[in-house]
Scaffold this motif. Sequence first.
Motif, PDB file in Angstrom:
ATOM      1  N   LEU A 242      17.879   3.647  29.638  1.00 53.29           N
ATOM      2  CA  LEU A 242      19.091   3.097  29.043  1.00 53.29           C
ATOM      3  C   LEU A 242      18.932   1.585  28.987  1.00 53.29           C
ATOM      4  O   LEU A 242      18.837   0.922  30.018  1.00 53.29           O
ATOM      5  CB  LEU A 242      20.332   3.458  29.862  1.00 53.29           C
ATOM      6  CG  LEU A 242      21.641   2.768  29.458  1.00 53.29           C
ATOM      7  CD1 LEU A 242      21.999   3.070  28.002  1.00 53.29           C
ATOM      8  CD2 LEU A 242      22.771   3.179  30.384  1.00 53.29           C
TER       9      LEU A 242
ATOM     10  N   LEU B  41      27.258   7.052  33.371  1.00 56.87           N
ATOM     11  CA  LEU B  41      25.909   6.894  32.839  1.00 56.87           C
ATOM     12  C   LEU B  41      25.076   8.020  33.415  1.00 56.87           C
ATOM     13  O   LEU B  41      24.954   8.155  34.631  1.00 56.87           O
ATOM     14  CB  LEU B  41      25.328   5.535  33.243  1.00 56.87           C
ATOM     15  CG  LEU B  41      26.237   4.315  33.039  1.00 56.87           C
ATOM     16  CD1 LEU B  41      25.568   3.053  33.560  1.00 56.87           C
ATOM     17  CD2 LEU B  41      26.624   4.166  31.572  1.00 56.87           C
TER      18      LEU B  41
ATOM     19  N   ILE C 180      17.944   1.733  34.097  1.00 59.15           N
ATOM     20  CA  ILE C 180      19.003   1.002  33.404  1.00 59.15           C
ATOM     21  C   ILE C 180      18.647  -0.476  33.351  1.00 59.15           C
ATOM     22  O   ILE C 180      18.373  -1.096  34.388  1.00 59.15           O
ATOM     23  CB  ILE C 180      20.360   1.175  34.112  1.00 59.15           C
ATOM     24  CG1 ILE C 180      20.699   2.666  34.280  1.00 59.15           C
ATOM     25  CG2 ILE C 180      21.463   0.466  33.339  1.00 59.15           C
ATOM     26  CD1 ILE C 180      21.907   2.912  35.152  1.00 59.15           C
TER      27      ILE C 180
ATOM     28  N   VAL D 162      26.852   6.986  38.154  1.00 57.52           N
ATOM     29  CA  VAL D 162      25.493   7.163  37.636  1.00 57.52           C
ATOM     30  C   VAL D 162      24.963   8.497  38.135  1.00 57.52           C
ATOM     31  O   VAL D 162      24.897   8.736  39.349  1.00 57.52           O
ATOM     32  CB  VAL D 162      24.564   6.017  38.081  1.00 57.52           C
ATOM     33  CG1 VAL D 162      23.167   6.217  37.494  1.00 57.52           C
ATOM     34  CG2 VAL D 162      25.132   4.670  37.642  1.00 57.52           C
TER      35      VAL D 162
ATOM     36  N   LEU E  41      20.413  -1.004  39.315  1.00 61.36           N
ATOM     37  CA  LEU E  41      19.826  -1.336  38.024  1.00 61.36           C
ATOM     38  C   LEU E  41      18.367  -1.747  38.166  1.00 61.36           C
ATOM     39  O   LEU E  41      17.962  -2.329  39.169  1.00 61.36           O
ATOM     40  CB  LEU E  41      20.607  -2.473  37.370  1.00 61.36           C
ATOM     41  CG  LEU E  41      22.114  -2.259  37.194  1.00 61.36           C
ATOM     42  CD1 LEU E  41      22.749  -3.492  36.573  1.00 61.36           C
ATOM     43  CD2 LEU E  41      22.412  -1.017  36.368  1.00 61.36           C
TER      44      LEU E  41
END
Length: 232
Positions: A117, A105, A91, A85, A69
Amino acid sequence: MQAVKHWLKTSDSPLAKICFDLINSLRFFQVPSISLIHKPLYWLHNQLVNGWANLTRILYWTPLFKSRLNQCGSRFYLYSGMPQVLGNLNIEIGNNTRMSGISTLCGRSCATKTPQLKIGSNVDVGWQNTIAVGTRVELGDNVRLAGKVFLAGFPGHPLDPVARAQGLPETDDQVGDIVLEPDVWLATGVTVMAGVTIGRGTVVAAGSVVTTDLPPGVLAGGVPAKVIKALN
């Protein structure tokens, strides 16, 4: 082997019937449930399974996913493994958000800018959700996504059959942002298409396909989704 099965099932021979009954007796044999034994075993089984799930969630899946992330708030709760992912994707996740590991995702691979996102605080991303980000997908605070929700920010294939057969990606006009304003609730099996904004507090009924913007504070449903009534 198939001939033997057919003989056992169809033959009028007494031997075939005896063999067939014997096989079924063995096939459907069950150990009786003894409450004093099996209730404690059931409790112990659940403790072991849940304990292992929590241990792997805390020590493995959550830190592994958080390393992918760009930003993650406090008290992030990941359960049932780790989301898949795919593609290039930035993200960001807010505080107190919960996400099922059985979800996908995905960022558009041929985007000129990295797809974004952004997931707000106190958001639920449910079981078997797919979030396909063409340019930007934003989930506001307190958004709820039930199971099997699909946010389709890009389709993955062009409309032209020749280009599709050649394996070419979708065209830019098929791609768009998806914005779910705060307090939106998407029920089970909802699909939201590219370019759609759903207004604050709106609820979308199960199985609906949202193709155009929805105003705030309404109940919507259908294929394509239409406003059913105001909620206030």
